[in-house]
Motif scaffolding. Structure first.
Motif, PDB file in Angstrom:
ATOM      1  N   ASP A   1       0.666  -1.357  -0.061  1.00 27.00           N
ATOM      2  CA  ASP A   1       0.151  -0.155  -0.042  1.00 27.00           C
ATOM      3  C   ASP A   1       0.687   1.341  -0.146  1.00 27.00           C
ATOM      4  O   ASP A   1       0.542   2.268  -0.598  1.00 27.00           O
ATOM      5  CB  ASP A   1      -0.620   0.144   1.294  1.00 27.00           C
ATOM      6  CG  ASP A   1      -1.888  -1.172   1.261  1.00 27.00           C
ATOM      7  OD1 ASP A   1      -2.138  -1.925   0.412  1.00 27.00           O
ATOM      8  OD2 ASP A   1      -2.264  -1.626   2.404  1.00 27.00           O
TER       9      ASP A   1
ATOM     10  N   ASP B   1       3.815   1.797  -1.550  1.00 30.80           N
ATOM     11  CA  ASP B   1       4.261   2.141  -2.786  1.00 30.80           C
ATOM     12  C   ASP B   1       3.101   2.783  -3.768  1.00 30.80           C
ATOM     13  O   ASP B   1       3.045   3.750  -4.479  1.00 30.80           O
ATOM     14  CB  ASP B   1       4.864   0.849  -3.623  1.00 30.80           C
ATOM     15  CG  ASP B   1       6.214   0.523  -2.837  1.00 30.80           C
ATOM     16  OD1 ASP B   1       6.872   1.548  -2.376  1.00 30.80           O
ATOM     17  OD2 ASP B   1       6.655  -0.601  -3.111  1.00 30.80           O
ATOM     18  N   ALA B   2       1.925   2.002  -3.561  1.00 29.47           N
ATOM     19  CA  ALA B   2       0.541   2.327  -4.253  1.00 29.47           C
ATOM     20  C   ALA B   2       0.477   3.803  -3.970  1.00 29.47           C
ATOM     21  O   ALA B   2       0.053   4.559  -4.993  1.00 29.47           O
ATOM     22  CB  ALA B   2      -0.393   1.419  -4.035  1.00 29.47           C
TER      23      ALA B   2
ATOM     24  N   ALA C   1       2.726   6.483  -5.492  1.00 29.06           N
ATOM     25  CA  ALA C   1       2.549   6.501  -6.867  1.00 29.06           C
ATOM     26  C   ALA C   1       1.595   7.562  -7.203  1.00 29.06           C
ATOM     27  O   ALA C   1       1.850   7.882  -8.359  1.00 29.06           O
ATOM     28  CB  ALA C   1       2.213   5.115  -7.536  1.00 29.06           C
ATOM     29  N   GLU C   2       0.957   8.045  -6.465  1.00 28.62           N
ATOM     30  CA  GLU C   2      -0.184   8.879  -6.790  1.00 28.62           C
ATOM     31  C   GLU C   2       0.364  10.422  -6.749  1.00 28.62           C
ATOM     32  O   GLU C   2       0.906  10.874  -5.460  1.00 28.62           O
ATOM     33  CB  GLU C   2      -1.332   8.791  -6.252  1.00 28.62           C
ATOM     34  CG  GLU C   2      -2.189   7.545  -6.166  1.00 28.62           C
ATOM     35  CD  GLU C   2      -2.572   7.462  -7.651  1.00 28.62           C
ATOM     36  OE1 GLU C   2      -3.022   8.361  -8.445  1.00 28.62           O
ATOM     37  OE2 GLU C   2      -2.818   6.236  -8.155  1.00 28.62           O
TER      38      GLU C   2
ATOM     39  N   VAL D   1      -6.888   5.850  -3.251  1.00 25.31           N
ATOM     40  CA  VAL D   1      -6.046   4.619  -3.171  1.00 25.31           C
ATOM     41  C   VAL D   1      -5.823   4.212  -1.819  1.00 25.31           C
ATOM     42  O   VAL D   1      -6.051   3.009  -1.387  1.00 25.31           O
ATOM     43  CB  VAL D   1      -4.820   4.807  -3.923  1.00 25.31           C
ATOM     44  CG1 VAL D   1      -3.696   3.711  -3.473  1.00 25.31           C
ATOM     45  CG2 VAL D   1      -4.929   4.904  -5.283  1.00 25.31           C
TER      46      VAL D   1
ATOM     47  N   ARG E   1      -7.314   0.290  -0.388  1.00 22.82           N
ATOM     48  CA  ARG E   1      -6.024  -0.661  -0.314  1.00 22.82           C
ATOM     49  C   ARG E   1      -5.778  -0.867   1.218  1.00 22.82           C
ATOM     50  O   ARG E   1      -5.715  -1.938   1.782  1.00 22.82           O
ATOM     51  CB  ARG E   1      -4.771  -0.022  -0.867  1.00 22.82           C
ATOM     52  CG  ARG E   1      -4.923  -0.232  -2.599  1.00 22.82           C
ATOM     53  CD  ARG E   1      -3.568  -0.212  -3.089  1.00 22.82           C
ATOM     54  NE  ARG E   1      -2.663  -0.909  -2.708  1.00 22.82           N
ATOM     55  CZ  ARG E   1      -2.155  -1.818  -3.483  1.00 22.82           C
ATOM     56  NH1 ARG E   1      -2.300  -1.968  -4.688  1.00 22.82           N
ATOM     57  NH2 ARG E   1      -1.080  -2.526  -3.141  1.00 22.82           N
TER      58      ARG E   1
END
Length: 176
Positions: A80, A82-83, A86-87, A96, A100
């Motif tokens: 989560d 890294d996800a 990334a935004e 996100v 997540r």
């Protein structure tokens, strides 16, 4: 600053804060009956993991920084971290994180709006959650960057606890 120091980008940090605001209004002792803490960890699964983490690190599971450390570690293990990093848009980062990490099952409109307001104000003025109540606990001015709000909110919460509980609150409200 606390989340930036843990490696979150500004957009990701604002997205995480938008969710924390919705989940617990930044209260590390928030308890809705089935969930506890800043991120409202499930009492049957994730909260015991936080308690074990705190015990391993010689800290209190209700400690603000301990909860942020656990949240960051858990998010890294689950992918989560890294996800959300990334935004580049705070509102999308909030969505996100909600899908997540929080897995709230809610549509993230309030979380998104919270995140966008937090990023825009650099954490100086944090608006209330879905109840439309306003929580002003941010830092004065822009000192401390986007997460100066954390310290200000902790102080505001400590003041409210002191007023409500009187002398008994002194041990609970001491913040670093």
């Amino acid at each position: 600053q606390k989340l930036l120091d843990r490696g979150f980008s500004e957009a990701a940090a604002a997205g995480v804060m938008g969710n924390i605001q919705q989940e617990s209004t930044f209260d590390p002792r928030a308890d809705n009956g089935t969930h506890l803490g800043l991120c409202q960890w499930d009492k049957g699964d994730r909260w015991p993991k936080l308690e074990a983490y705190a015990s391993e690190h010689g800290s209190d599971p209700y400690d603000f920084d301990t909860q942020l450390d656990f949240m960051t570690e858990e998010a890294k293990q689950r992918g989560d971290f890294d996800a959300v990093n990334a935004e580049t848009d705070a509102g999308e980062a909030a969505n996100v994180w909600n899908k997540r990490y929080e897995v709230s099952g809610e549509v993230g409109d309030n979380r998104r709006a919270n995140a966008e307001a937090i990023l825009q104000s650099k954490g100086a003025n944090v608006t209330g959650s879905s109840s439309n109540s306003k929580s002003k606990g941010g830092s004065s001015g822009n000192s401390g960057g986007i997460f100066g709000a954390f310290k200000g909110m902790a102080k505001a919460l400590a003041g409210k606890m002191q007023t409500a509980l009187g002398p008994l609150a002194s041990s609970v409200t001491k913040m670093a």
